[in-house]
Design an enzyme around this catalytic site. Structure first.
Site, mmCIF file in Angstrom:
data_model
loop_
_atom_site.group_PDB
_atom_site.id
_atom_site.type_symbol
_atom_site.label_atom_id
_atom_site.label_comp_id
_atom_site.label_asym_id
_atom_site.label_seq_id
_atom_site.Cartn_x
_atom_site.Cartn_y
_atom_site.Cartn_z
ATOM 1 N N ASP A 43 64.072 5.164 41.197
ATOM 2 C CA ASP A 43 62.991 5.305 42.172
ATOM 3 C C ASP A 43 63.460 5.983 43.454
ATOM 4 O O ASP A 43 64.660 6.035 43.755
ATOM 5 C CB ASP A 43 62.426 3.929 42.550
ATOM 6 C CG ASP A 43 61.618 3.297 41.435
ATOM 7 O OD1 ASP A 43 61.573 3.859 40.329
ATOM 8 O OD2 ASP A 43 61.030 2.219 41.682
ATOM 9 N N ASP A 44 62.493 6.448 44.227
ATOM 10 C CA ASP A 44 62.622 6.823 45.642
ATOM 11 C C ASP A 44 63.211 8.203 45.903
ATOM 12 O O ASP A 44 63.310 8.611 47.053
ATOM 13 C CB ASP A 44 63.432 5.792 46.437
ATOM 14 C CG ASP A 44 62.729 4.464 46.567
ATOM 15 O OD1 ASP A 44 61.618 4.323 46.008
ATOM 16 O OD2 ASP A 44 63.278 3.551 47.208
ATOM 17 N N HIS A 88 55.509 5.526 50.007
ATOM 18 C CA HIS A 88 56.059 4.214 49.658
ATOM 19 C C HIS A 88 55.434 3.054 50.437
ATOM 20 O O HIS A 88 56.139 2.183 50.951
ATOM 21 C CB HIS A 88 57.580 4.213 49.868
ATOM 22 C CG HIS A 88 58.317 3.285 48.941
ATOM 23 N ND1 HIS A 88 58.495 1.946 49.219
ATOM 24 C CD2 HIS A 88 58.926 3.511 47.762
ATOM 25 C CE1 HIS A 88 59.197 1.385 48.245
ATOM 26 N NE2 HIS A 88 59.464 2.322 47.330
ATOM 27 N N HIS A 143 55.623 7.951 42.331
ATOM 28 C CA HIS A 143 55.984 6.709 43.029
ATOM 29 C C HIS A 143 55.323 6.653 44.408
ATOM 30 O O HIS A 143 55.851 6.010 45.314
ATOM 31 C CB HIS A 143 57.502 6.593 43.148
ATOM 32 C CG HIS A 143 58.015 5.236 43.523
ATOM 33 N ND1 HIS A 143 57.535 4.070 42.972
ATOM 34 C CD2 HIS A 143 58.990 4.862 44.396
ATOM 35 C CE1 HIS A 143 58.184 3.037 43.489
ATOM 36 N NE2 HIS A 143 59.057 3.486 44.357
ATOM 37 N N HIS A 147 67.673 2.923 41.835
ATOM 38 C CA HIS A 147 67.184 3.878 42.827
ATOM 39 C C HIS A 147 68.169 5.044 42.917
ATOM 40 O O HIS A 147 69.367 4.879 42.669
ATOM 41 C CB HIS A 147 67.029 3.205 44.194
ATOM 42 C CG HIS A 147 65.987 2.117 44.200
ATOM 43 N ND1 HIS A 147 66.227 0.870 43.670
ATOM 44 C CD2 HIS A 147 64.710 2.109 44.657
ATOM 45 C CE1 HIS A 147 65.131 0.129 43.796
ATOM 46 N NE2 HIS A 147 64.203 0.852 44.388
#
Length: 212
Positions: free
Chosen positions: A24-25, A79, A75, A169
């Site tokens: 992620d991210d 966020h 995603h 991540h």
């Protein structure tokens, strides 16, 4: 925890045990390229849940993800906790991110992971109405907290099972994931696991078939 999937029947002796690495991210310039290098060295394909605002900064890293055979997914744009957002904001978070990904690599994601795993029935209905499948996880590395590689392995290896989706991540304070990843891949292979992308595990397309 992960949705849109059902646990399979017990494995027969010679059946494949499939698991998914997800990140992620990203993308970023500090850790995402290092993770891509490791995955390439081991011939492992993974799934990257990308933040739209990061994609605009590092489009060449997104292109590399696709070029290397990985899945790129949504995603959100910035966020947020989606359960605290309005319906119009949820739509913007998803669609603006998919717009920029499609603009850069010509693929519009179908898979979406809510930031923090923050989801409720209202948000879920909105997400599905936009044509996305929600992907969560059942094995959490907790790498975002800055823990070391050995601690990440202690979080990931004991609960590992067939059809697991592992949460890591590729941006932030995740040096531990870079350190742990080669050993994790080697041990998982030794345990008989095969790494696949999320779409392969779910039996569904990673991308929306009708491009906009």
């Amino acid at each position: 925890m992960h949705t849109n999937m059902q646990k399979q029947a017990p494995l027969l002796q010679n059946e494949q045990k499939r698991i998914c690495l997800t990140f992620d991210d990203g993308p970023d310039l500090q850790y995402t390229p290092k993770i891509l290098d490791i995955l390439d060295a081991y011939g492992v394909r993974s799934s990257f849940f990308c933040i739209g605002s990061q994609v605009t900064k590092f489009p060449h890293v997104l292109r590399r993800m696709v070029r290397d055979g990985h899945i790129v997914a949504n995603h959100s744009w910035s966020h947020p906790y989606l359960t605290k957002e309005s319906a119009s904001s949820v739509r913007m978070q998803l669609e603006q991110t998919s717009d920029i990904i499609e603009e850069i690599v010509g693929l519009r994601p179908r898979l979406f992971r809510p930031p923090y795993g923050d989801i409720d029935d209202t948000v879920s209905a909105q997400v599905h109405s936009l044509g996305y499948d929600i992907v969560l996880w059942d094995v959490d590395s907790v790498d975002w907290s800055g823990i070391s590689g050995p601690n990440i392995l202690a979080n990931v290896l004991p609960p590992l099972q067939a059809d697991s989706i592992l949460l890591h991540h590729c941006a932030g304070n995740v040096r531990g994931t870079v350190d742990a990843l080669p050993y994790l891949i080697e041990v998982a292979h030794a345990m008989g696991y095969e790494f696949v992308t999320v779409d392969a595990l779910m039996g569904n397309s990673a991308y929306q078939l009708e491009q906009r």
